[in-house]
Design a protein around this motif. Structure first.
Motif, PDB file in Angstrom:
ATOM      1  N   HIS A   1      -2.353  -1.747  19.841  1.00 32.21           N
ATOM      2  CA  HIS A   1      -1.161  -2.396  20.373  1.00 32.21           C
ATOM      3  C   HIS A   1      -0.201  -2.828  19.271  1.00 32.21           C
ATOM      4  CE1 HIS A   1      -3.687  -3.547  24.157  1.00 32.21           C
ATOM      5  NE2 HIS A   1      -3.274  -2.271  24.168  1.00 32.21           N
ATOM      6  N   PHE A   2      -0.679  -2.895  18.031  1.00 35.34           N
ATOM      7  CA  PHE A   2       0.144  -3.396  16.925  1.00 35.34           C
ATOM      8  C   PHE A   2       0.600  -2.296  15.973  1.00 35.34           C
ATOM      9  CE2 PHE A   2      -2.826  -6.694  18.287  1.00 35.34           C
ATOM     10  CZ  PHE A   2      -1.970  -7.752  18.552  1.00 35.34           C
ATOM     11  N   PHE A   3       0.171  -1.053  16.219  1.00 31.81           N
ATOM     12  CA  PHE A   3       0.508   0.035  15.293  1.00 31.81           C
ATOM     13  C   PHE A   3       2.020   0.281  15.236  1.00 31.81           C
ATOM     14  CE2 PHE A   3      -3.886   2.238  15.879  1.00 31.81           C
ATOM     15  CZ  PHE A   3      -4.473   1.200  15.181  1.00 31.81           C
ATOM     16  N   LYS A   4       2.669   0.359  16.384  1.00 28.32           N
ATOM     17  CA  LYS A   4       4.081   0.716  16.428  1.00 28.32           C
ATOM     18  C   LYS A   4       4.939  -0.318  15.711  1.00 28.32           C
ATOM     19  CE  LYS A   4       7.742   2.016  19.683  1.00 28.32           C
ATOM     20  NZ  LYS A   4       8.094   2.210  21.110  1.00 28.32           N
ATOM     21  N   GLU A   5       4.683  -1.600  15.983  1.00 29.58           N
ATOM     22  CA  GLU A   5       5.452  -2.655  15.336  1.00 29.58           C
ATOM     23  C   GLU A   5       5.212  -2.684  13.829  1.00 29.58           C
ATOM     24  OE1 GLU A   5       8.262  -5.731  15.537  1.00 29.58           O
ATOM     25  OE2 GLU A   5       7.564  -4.354  17.101  1.00 29.58           O
ATOM     26  N   LEU A   6       3.964  -2.459  13.431  1.00 32.42           N
ATOM     27  CA  LEU A   6       3.639  -2.444  11.999  1.00 32.42           C
ATOM     28  C   LEU A   6       4.326  -1.280  11.298  1.00 32.42           C
ATOM     29  CD1 LEU A   6       2.074  -3.489   9.561  1.00 32.42           C
ATOM     30  CD2 LEU A   6       0.083  -2.194  10.348  1.00 32.42           C
ATOM     31  N   ASP A   7       4.358  -0.113  11.909  1.00 28.18           N
ATOM     32  CA  ASP A   7       5.036   1.031  11.316  1.00 28.18           C
ATOM     33  C   ASP A   7       6.538   0.775  11.188  1.00 28.18           C
ATOM     34  OD1 ASP A   7       4.919   3.921  10.450  1.00 28.18           O
ATOM     35  OD2 ASP A   7       6.296   4.084  12.162  1.00 28.18           O
ATOM     36  N   LYS A   8       7.122   0.117  12.201  1.00 32.46           N
ATOM     37  CA  LYS A   8       8.548  -0.236  12.153  1.00 32.46           C
ATOM     38  C   LYS A   8       8.821  -1.190  10.998  1.00 32.46           C
ATOM     39  CE  LYS A   8      12.153  -2.593  14.810  1.00 32.46           C
ATOM     40  NZ  LYS A   8      12.445  -3.373  16.029  1.00 32.46           N
ATOM     41  N   ASP A   9       7.997  -2.224  10.843  1.00 38.30           N
ATOM     42  CA  ASP A   9       8.174  -3.170   9.731  1.00 38.30           C
ATOM     43  C   ASP A   9       8.044  -2.458   8.385  1.00 38.30           C
ATOM     44  OD1 ASP A   9       8.547  -5.189  11.541  1.00 38.30           O
ATOM     45  OD2 ASP A   9       6.436  -5.801  11.534  1.00 38.30           O
ATOM     46  N   ARG A  10       7.100  -1.541   8.273  1.00 36.89           N
ATOM     47  CA  ARG A  10       6.907  -0.819   7.003  1.00 36.89           C
ATOM     48  C   ARG A  10       8.168  -0.046   6.621  1.00 36.89           C
ATOM     49  NH1 ARG A  10       5.835   4.228   5.123  1.00 36.89           N
ATOM     50  NH2 ARG A  10       5.920   5.150   7.205  1.00 36.89           N
ATOM     51  N   ARG A  11       8.740   0.658   7.589  1.00 35.55           N
ATOM     52  CA  ARG A  11       9.912   1.476   7.301  1.00 35.55           C
ATOM     53  C   ARG A  11      11.136   0.594   6.991  1.00 35.55           C
ATOM     54  NH1 ARG A  11       9.152   6.779   8.698  1.00 35.55           N
ATOM     55  NH2 ARG A  11       7.258   7.218   9.909  1.00 35.55           N
ATOM     56  N   GLU A  12      11.306  -0.509   7.758  1.00 34.57           N
ATOM     57  CA  GLU A  12      12.473  -1.365   7.537  1.00 34.57           C
ATOM     58  C   GLU A  12      12.410  -2.087   6.210  1.00 34.57           C
ATOM     59  OE1 GLU A  12      12.555  -3.892  10.919  1.00 34.57           O
ATOM     60  OE2 GLU A  12      13.510  -2.402  12.237  1.00 34.57           O
ATOM     61  N   LYS A  13      11.188  -2.424   5.752  1.00 37.19           N
ATOM     62  CA  LYS A  13      11.056  -3.147   4.484  1.00 37.19           C
ATOM     63  C   LYS A  13      10.820  -2.190   3.301  1.00 37.19           C
ATOM     64  CE  LYS A  13      11.689  -6.741   6.825  1.00 37.19           C
ATOM     65  NZ  LYS A  13      10.694  -7.720   7.190  1.00 37.19           N
ATOM     66  N   GLY A  14      10.838  -0.891   3.560  1.00 34.18           N
ATOM     67  CA  GLY A  14      10.724   0.091   2.483  1.00 34.18           C
ATOM     68  C   GLY A  14       9.360   0.112   1.801  1.00 34.18           C
ATOM     69  N   CYS A  15       8.311  -0.133   2.556  1.00 34.74           N
ATOM     70  CA  CYS A  15       6.954  -0.091   1.988  1.00 34.74           C
ATOM     71  C   CYS A  15       6.352   1.311   2.167  1.00 34.74           C
ATOM     72  CB  CYS A  15       6.057  -1.127   2.661  1.00 34.74           C
ATOM     73  SG  CYS A  15       6.565  -2.830   2.352  1.00 34.74           S
ATOM     74  N   GLU A  16       5.499   1.699   1.223  1.00 34.38           N
ATOM     75  CA  GLU A  16       4.900   3.040   1.258  1.00 34.38           C
ATOM     76  C   GLU A  16       3.750   3.115   2.255  1.00 34.38           C
ATOM     77  OE1 GLU A  16       3.035   6.371  -1.845  1.00 34.38           O
ATOM     78  OE2 GLU A  16       3.564   4.346  -2.543  1.00 34.38           O
TER      79      GLU A  16
END
Length: 421
Positions: free
Chosen positions: A253-268
């Motif tokens: 349930h948390f994968f999509k939000e975590l992936d969005k945060d990763r991309r927005e914050k520029g994390c690898e």
């Protein structure tokens, strides 16, 4: 009148006295003469006997001398015959000795050749064996070191897991859902800060307070080198719930939000540190790669928090050189297309090197198999050579004078004659 021849006295005797004296004188002279005659006869007889004995002794000595000369002549003839036989036997024995020496020389030459060949073969085999043995020893040492390192790592991880389990067993019964989540974040932050200077001296690890995009993660890990080139960046999300929580959520349930945060914050990378689905064998088995759904995303339990950072950091350090080159290329305004071509060329070269290494590895294995087969064939040849040498040695031991003279009747007769004498 009779005159005494001793004293010269003259006395007178009558006829009867004279006759008696005369008879006495005659008897004495006769006895004396008889004794003298007997002694002469005895002397003559003894002389004759001595002469006869001397003649007989001379005759016997002559006969003995003749016999001795005959014996000496016979012994001389016998000695000559013996010498002739010995000379003939010696000549034949010398010839046989020469033949035996030639055979022994040939056998020695063959034996030396075989020994040299065997020594060379054994040296080559020993060298190959030592090389294989050294490789095996190195592989065993490397395997032992890897096993020891793996064992120590898993023991550390197991201790961390046990400590984490004990930690959460103590906290779960006391805290609310919000407090449990905050305790998980504090736990991860505490573990990181405890090992920061030893393991991550140039890294930054802190809460994500940037909510300008409408959402934020829990923690961000960033590490750069001395030139400002980013080595590694990770977006962390910590999720937990108590046993008494009515609504049980799942990790996905948390994968999509975590992936969005990763991309927005520029994390690898994106990592979900979770205690959800505590009974799931999938998440309890270790690090779970969910990049099949969301790129560069992993799900871990809290005990794998530091090991996961370490693994990603080691992988990033291996590729740091390429990142530095990429940054240098960007600084020099080089066309990205050329960079991609260089990267593709590198990939092709790397694949080619990998293929070549794989082919060489296969060839090396084939060569080892061939060496093993060759060693088995050489072993078979060595066994055959040993049997041939053993048979030759038995034939040499079986050579005797009797067998050498078996087809030579002259030598056989002479040896039998010598044996009888």
């Amino acid at each position: 009148e009779i005159k005494c021849p001793n004293c010269g006295e003259v006395f007178t005797v009558n006829e009867s006295q004279y006759s008696e004296l005369l008879s006495q004188v005659r008897t004495a002279e006769f006895d004396k003469e008889i004794h003298a005659r007997i002694e002469q006869e005895l002397a003559l007889a003894e002389q004759k006997s001595q002469n006869v004995q001397q003649a007989l002794l001379s005759q016997k000595e002559q006969e003995i001398s003749n016999l001795q000369s005959q014996i000496a002549q016979f012994e001389t003839q016998q000695e000559l015959a013996k010498k002739e036989a010995e000379q003939a036997a010696s000549l034949q024995l010398q010839e046989k000795d020469k033949e035996l020496q030639q055979l022994e020389s040939q056998l020695t030459t063959l034996r030396l050749e075989h020994e040299n060949q065997l020594q060379k073969t054994l040296s080559a085999l020993e060298k190959e064996r030592d090389e294989v043995k050294n490789q095996l020893v190195l592989q065993e040492k490397e395997a032992a070191l890897a096993q020891t390192s793996l064992k120590e790592r898993y023991e550390v991880e197991l201790r961390q897991k046990d400590e984490t389990i004990e930690f959460y067993k103590d906290f779960k019964a006391k805290q609310s859902t919000k407090m449990i989540g905050e305790s998980l974040e504090q736990h991860c932050e505490y573990e990181f800060n405890k090992n920061r200077m030893a393991m991550f001296p140039r890294a930054e690890f802190g809460k994500d307070n940037d909510a300008r995009t409408g959402s934020k993660g829990d923690y961000i890990y960033r590490e750069v080198d001395e030139n400002g080139v980013e080595i590694l960046s990770i977006m962390f999300e910590m999720k937990n719930e108590g046993d008494e929580t009515a609504t049980k959520k799942k990790n996905e349930h948390f994968f999509k939000e975590l992936d969005k945060d990763r991309r927005e914050k520029g994390c690898e990378y994106a990592i979900l540190v979770t205690l959800l689905e505590a009974d799931s064998e999938l998440y309890n088995s270790g690090i779970v790669d969910v990049s099949y759904t969301y790129e560069k995303m992993y799900v871990i339990r809290p005990q794998f928090f530091l090991p996961m950072i370490t693994l990603l950091r080691n992988a990033a350090l291996n590729s740091l050189q390429y990142k530095q080159e990429l940054a240098l290329v960007r600084e020099q305004n080089i066309d990205i297309t050329h960079f991609e071509e260089d990267l593709d060329a590198f990939k092709v070269a790397f694949a080619k090197n990998y293929q070549s290494a794989s082919t060489n590895f296969g060839k090396a294995i084939e060569e080892i198999d061939k060496a093993i087969r060759r060693m088995e064939e050489i072993k078979k040849f060595l066994t055959t050579s040993e049997n041939q040498l053993r048979l030759a040695n038995n034939k040499l031991d079986d050579v005797s004078v009797k067998k050498l003279t078996r087809k030579n009747p002259t030598m056989k007769a002479k040896f039998e004659a010598l044996k009888e004498k």
